[in-house]
Write a protein that holds these residues in place. Structure first.
Motif, PDB file in Angstrom:
ATOM      1  N   GLU A  80     -24.297  38.231  24.910  1.00  0.00           N
ATOM      2  CA  GLU A  80     -25.427  37.733  24.128  1.00  0.00           C
ATOM      3  C   GLU A  80     -25.987  38.876  23.290  1.00  0.00           C
ATOM      4  O   GLU A  80     -26.367  39.913  23.820  1.00  0.00           O
ATOM      5  N   PHE A  81     -26.062  38.685  21.986  1.00  0.00           N
ATOM      6  CA  PHE A  81     -26.466  39.765  21.082  1.00  0.00           C
ATOM      7  C   PHE A  81     -27.975  39.883  20.901  1.00  0.00           C
ATOM      8  O   PHE A  81     -28.439  40.783  20.198  1.00  0.00           O
ATOM      9  N   ASP A  82     -28.748  38.994  21.529  1.00  0.00           N
ATOM     10  CA  ASP A  82     -30.205  39.038  21.346  1.00  0.00           C
ATOM     11  C   ASP A  82     -30.779  40.397  21.762  1.00  0.00           C
ATOM     12  O   ASP A  82     -31.618  40.971  21.055  1.00  0.00           O
ATOM     13  N   PHE A 131     -17.598  47.181  21.086  1.00  0.00           N
ATOM     14  CA  PHE A 131     -16.758  46.417  22.004  1.00  0.00           C
ATOM     15  C   PHE A 131     -17.683  45.800  23.045  1.00  0.00           C
ATOM     16  O   PHE A 131     -18.438  46.517  23.720  1.00  0.00           O
ATOM     17  N   VAL A 132     -17.622  44.479  23.147  1.00  0.00           N
ATOM     18  CA  VAL A 132     -18.547  43.760  24.026  1.00  0.00           C
ATOM     19  C   VAL A 132     -17.771  42.804  24.926  1.00  0.00           C
ATOM     20  O   VAL A 132     -16.699  42.318  24.552  1.00  0.00           O
ATOM     21  N   LEU A 169     -20.862  35.148  10.628  1.00  0.00           N
ATOM     22  CA  LEU A 169     -21.666  36.366  10.710  1.00  0.00           C
ATOM     23  C   LEU A 169     -22.832  36.158  11.658  1.00  0.00           C
ATOM     24  O   LEU A 169     -23.364  35.063  11.788  1.00  0.00           O
ATOM     25  N   LEU A 170     -23.224  37.282  12.289  1.00  0.00           N
ATOM     26  CA  LEU A 170     -24.516  37.353  12.958  1.00  0.00           C
ATOM     27  C   LEU A 170     -25.326  38.366  12.168  1.00  0.00           C
ATOM     28  O   LEU A 170     -24.803  39.424  11.805  1.00  0.00           O
ATOM     29  N   GLY A 215     -23.459  44.728  28.588  1.00  0.00           N
ATOM     30  CA  GLY A 215     -24.490  43.714  28.777  1.00  0.00           C
ATOM     31  C   GLY A 215     -25.561  44.148  29.752  1.00  0.00           C
ATOM     32  O   GLY A 215     -26.555  43.440  29.956  1.00  0.00           O
ATOM     33  N   LYS A 216     -25.385  45.315  30.351  1.00  0.00           N
ATOM     34  CA  LYS A 216     -26.354  45.827  31.322  1.00  0.00           C
ATOM     35  C   LYS A 216     -27.176  46.991  30.760  1.00  0.00           C
ATOM     36  O   LYS A 216     -27.901  47.647  31.495  1.00  0.00           O
ATOM     37  N   GLU A 217     -27.082  47.210  29.473  1.00  0.00           N
ATOM     38  CA  GLU A 217     -27.813  48.318  28.851  1.00  0.00           C
ATOM     39  C   GLU A 217     -29.313  48.038  28.855  1.00  0.00           C
ATOM     40  O   GLU A 217     -29.751  46.883  28.710  1.00  0.00           O
TER      41      GLU A 217
END
Length: 352
Positions: free
Chosen positions: A232-234, A226-227, A270-271, A197-199
């Protein structure tokens, strides 16, 4: 033909294929035997795409560009430096090649010949145009290779060792069929990425190369994320957006539409963003146009899980989370010493 002659020949082959880059095909008059081979290879690239729609000119050129960077004299010498190749007893080595991405079996081909063995190649029908032509160029550069390279579509016979790559099902057949031969048998593997999440945007854009290059068909393509919980996938979707033109490739679009229909009829959650679907799934091998994902709570527990499943994993992409992590955007840029399935092919070839 000694080792240095073999190295020099492959280095010249690298100069030849360097002309066929992702930036375009540009003839270099200084390259050996170009008048004989340049136009012919352009035609083989065209044939390869006509025969296999996944082998676009861009993806073939990407593969060739990668090999042109590796086939440098100093790079090959550095790769072989730790091995003793001075006292080789030449053997016949059969290679059963996969056909999922362009020239996927080239490393095995290179390894066998650079060690001084004879190679018998059984290609996949999906990738049968490029390597035989490059082999002819190699034989022209160094006539000593002419009795060292054989391509066959017949049943393999008269060989001392084998390197075979296929699915888990074909691997079981290979293990039985080649049980009395020295062998390397490769099965299905997939690559995964660990996100925190920090990418940065730059890292996520680089990750998209690991996902979409070759339409995700390679074992080094990331097929699963792997998350952390509540990820948050935004940001991820924003990072991969530059690849949205991929949906205009008919074979990819057909897979996207088909898999989406299957998932919706099965009422899976699904996303999706119009060209990539994300599905929560514990499996490692996702279908084309789909990326599986799984949540983790503790990074040490995740490392243990990955270690337990290491035989299913080719690459782990992360920001240094695991010892063998591959940097974002680098899965399709392996070094010569990055062996498939972590099995040292040269060490194997020195023992047969």
């Amino acid at each position: 033909m000694d080792l240095q002659q073999r190295i020099n020949a492959f280095a010249k082959l690298g100069e030849f294929i360097e002309q066929f880059s992702t930036e375009g095909f540009k003839k270099n008059e200084k390259v050996n035997a170009n008048a004989l081979f340049f136009d012919g290879f352009k035609h083989q690239i065209k044939l390869a795409h006509e025969h296999n729609g996944w082998f676009t000119q861009e993806n073939i050129a990407f593969s060739l560009s990668g090999w042109s960077k590796l086939l440098k004299k100093n790079t090959i010498e550095n790769w072989l430096e730790k091995y003793n190749l001075n006292h080789i007893s030449p053997k016949k080595v059969a290679i059963v090649m996969a056909g999922n991405i362009p020239l996927v079996g080239f490393h095995d081909f290179l390894s066998v010949l650079i060690c001084g063995h004879e190679v018998i190649v059984k290609q996949s029908s999906n990738d049968k145009h490029l390597l035989p032509y490059l082999a002819k160029y190699l034989e022209h550069l160094e006539p000593g290779f002419r009795d060292k390279i054989t391509f066959t579509e017949e049943k393999l016979s008269d060989f001392d060792a084998v390197i075979a790559t296929g699915s888990d099902n074909t691997a079981r057949y290979f293990e039985h069929y080649f049980k009395n031969k020295a062998s390397i048998i490769r099965k299905n593997r997939n690559s995964v990425a660990i996100l925190t999440g920090k990418e940065t945007d730059k890292e996520l854009k680089a990750l998209s190369e690991d996902i979409f290059r070759y339409y995700g068909l390679g074992c080094r393509n990331v097929s699963k994320l792997f998350v952390p919980k509540d990820y948050e996938f935004d940001a991820f979707f924003n990072g991969v957006y530059d690849w949205h033109p991929i949906i205009h490739q008919n074979k990819y679009a057909n897979n996207y539409d088909y898999n989406k229909a299957v998932y919706l009829m099965s009422e899976f959650d699904l996303l999706e963003n119009g060209f990539l679907m994300l599905k929560q799934d514990a499996s490692y091998g996702s279908p084309i146009a789909t990326l599986f994902y799984e949540y983790y709570n503790d990074i040490d527990d995740l490392k243990s899980l990955l270690n337990e499943n290491k035989n299913n994993i080719q690459c782990v992409v992360s920001k240094g989370i695991t010892e063998d992590s591959v940097a974002f955007g680098q899965t399709q840029h392996p070094h010569l010493w990055d062996y498939a399935d972590n099995v040292d092919t040269i060490a194997f070839l020195l023992k047969i």
